[in-house]
Design a protein around this motif. Structure first.
Motif, PDB file in Angstrom:
ATOM      1  N   LYS A  70      -7.902   0.991   8.234  1.00 43.49           N
ATOM      2  CA  LYS A  70      -8.797  -0.053   7.568  1.00 43.49           C
ATOM      3  C   LYS A  70      -8.214  -0.709   6.416  1.00 43.49           C
ATOM      4  O   LYS A  70      -8.378  -1.972   6.316  1.00 43.49           O
ATOM      5  N   LYS A  71      -7.117  -0.331   5.868  1.00 39.41           N
ATOM      6  CA  LYS A  71      -6.257  -1.296   4.758  1.00 39.41           C
ATOM      7  C   LYS A  71      -5.659  -2.416   5.509  1.00 39.41           C
ATOM      8  O   LYS A  71      -5.639  -3.465   4.976  1.00 39.41           O
TER       9      LYS A  71
ATOM     10  N   GLU B   4       0.976  -1.334  -0.068  1.00 36.92           N
ATOM     11  CA  GLU B   4      -0.020  -0.166   0.129  1.00 36.92           C
ATOM     12  C   GLU B   4       0.702   1.174   0.008  1.00 36.92           C
ATOM     13  O   GLU B   4       0.314   2.330  -0.532  1.00 36.92           O
ATOM     14  N   TYR B   5       2.157   0.909   0.792  1.00 38.33           N
ATOM     15  CA  TYR B   5       2.720   2.615   0.640  1.00 38.33           C
ATOM     16  C   TYR B   5       4.259   2.313   0.035  1.00 38.33           C
ATOM     17  O   TYR B   5       5.042   3.141   0.160  1.00 38.33           O
TER      18      TYR B   5
ATOM     19  N   THR C 171      -8.235  -5.071   6.337  1.00 37.85           N
ATOM     20  CA  THR C 171      -8.637  -5.686   5.244  1.00 37.85           C
ATOM     21  C   THR C 171      -7.724  -6.984   4.845  1.00 37.85           C
ATOM     22  O   THR C 171      -8.061  -8.122   4.987  1.00 37.85           O
TER      23      THR C 171
ATOM     24  N   GLN D   3      -0.159  10.395   6.077  1.00 40.40           N
ATOM     25  CA  GLN D   3      -1.571   9.547   5.528  1.00 40.40           C
ATOM     26  C   GLN D   3      -2.751   9.848   6.564  1.00 40.40           C
ATOM     27  O   GLN D   3      -2.438  10.369   7.751  1.00 40.40           O
ATOM     28  N   LYS D   4      -3.877   9.467   6.167  1.00 41.69           N
ATOM     29  CA  LYS D   4      -4.965   9.505   7.199  1.00 41.69           C
ATOM     30  C   LYS D   4      -4.750   8.181   8.124  1.00 41.69           C
ATOM     31  O   LYS D   4      -4.928   7.026   7.547  1.00 41.69           O
TER      32      LYS D   4
ATOM     33  N   ASN E  62      -7.050   6.684  10.005  1.00 43.30           N
ATOM     34  CA  ASN E  62      -8.227   5.820   9.721  1.00 43.30           C
ATOM     35  C   ASN E  62      -8.197   5.076   8.349  1.00 43.30           C
ATOM     36  O   ASN E  62      -8.525   3.681   8.440  1.00 43.30           O
ATOM     37  N   GLN E  63      -7.541   5.610   7.544  1.00 46.75           N
ATOM     38  CA  GLN E  63      -7.321   4.777   6.063  1.00 46.75           C
ATOM     39  C   GLN E  63      -6.422   3.756   6.050  1.00 46.75           C
ATOM     40  O   GLN E  63      -6.432   2.742   5.723  1.00 46.75           O
ATOM     41  N   VAL E  64      -5.164   4.139   7.168  1.00 53.72           N
ATOM     42  CA  VAL E  64      -4.201   3.169   7.018  1.00 53.72           C
ATOM     43  C   VAL E  64      -4.746   1.966   7.821  1.00 53.72           C
ATOM     44  O   VAL E  64      -4.644   0.696   7.432  1.00 53.72           O
TER      45      VAL E  64
END
Ligand code: BTN
Length: 250
Positions: free
Chosen positions: A172-173, A97-98, A176, A165-166, A168-170
């Motif tokens: 969430k990813k 992702e990063y 998953t 980065q946000k 909460n998005q990190v």
């Protein structure tokens, strides 16, 4: 073990707490924590690391969270599987992702970018009688923090990529990836185990370590299925448990 209930469906967000692992453990002991519950905090006043260390993190810069897992369907001797799968999940997140460079796993469950630590994991297992009932997976992931004391040799997603980065998005990813990997914990064990070893920090290198107050040199070979580090010492392969040795930083 809950095969279908997703991890992270319920997230408790706290502004400040002693430690998300402590909070999760208190809820679990009061019968108030279901499988998959995530506790996340902006700041910890008594964040805990491995071997009694403290875990420091600037307020609201990083991810500090704990996951409650029902492990009652898992064999009690498979604790290292969960450990390896969790560490590999963080490493995968950082790589896919990063695009962090040179992601490595330092035994038993630190995640590095190059020679700097980006994430640490503290897993606390609860046994009921002789069976494994629950695990609390505590994760500290450095995301947007820029400055770290030199002695920590730490880094963050921001420092490695130049991008904020946000949080909460990190999270969430990560959840998953973690949900997928948890469902295949037993069936894909060899996959996680091999990935873990393929990313092992200092593999093939000579390291210095302390055992019973004496210093030794050993070449890092691999981590075995019991989670022991295998080192070649004086031409012989030896296996060490986590608390048995202290590895000296090179
Ligand atoms: C280590 O590398 O020593 C493990 C660090 C684990 C830190 C996380 S932050 C969230 C959770 N709560 C804690 O008190 N510790 C873990």
């Amino acid at each position: 073990m809950h095969k279908s209930s997703p991890i992270g469906d319920v997230i408790i967000e706290l502004t400040e707490i002693d430690s998300t692992n402590n909070y999760a453990m208190r809820l679990l002991n009061e019968g108030m924590a279901e499988h998959g519950l995530v506790i996340q905090a902006d700041f910890q006043t008594a964040g805990r690391g491995q071997q009694g260390n403290i875990w420091l993190s600037e307020e609201s810069k990083n991810l500090l969270f704990s996951i409650v897992l029902d492990t009652s369907g898992l064999p009690v001797d498979s604790q290292f599987m969960l450990n390896a799968m969790t560490t590999v999940s963080i490493a995968n997140l950082l790589m896919t992702e990063y695009q962090l460079p040179d992601v490595k796993i330092k035994w038993p469950n630190d995640v590095y970018a190059g020679k700097r630590k980006v994430s640490g994991i503290l897993i606390e297992n609860q046994l009921r009688g002789s069976s494994w009932s629950n695990s609390i997976i505590g994760i500290g992931l450095n995301v947007n923090q820029r400055n770290f004391p030199d002695m920590l040799r730490a880094s963050s997603i921001l420092n490695e990529t130049g991008k904020l980065q946000k949080l909460n998005q990190v999270l969430k990813k990560f959840l998953t990836i973690y949900n997928q990997n948890f469902l295949t914990l037993l069936t894909d064990y060899h996959l996680h185990f091999n990935l873990y070893n393929n990313m092992l920090f200092n593999q093939g290198m000579e390291i210095n370590f302390i055992k019973n107050h004496e210093m030794y040199k050993g070449k890092v070979i691999m981590v075995n299925e019991r989670g022991e580090l295998q080192l070649e010492v004086n031409g012989r392969i030896k296996s060490y448990k986590h608390k048995e040795i202290d590895i000296l930083l090179s």
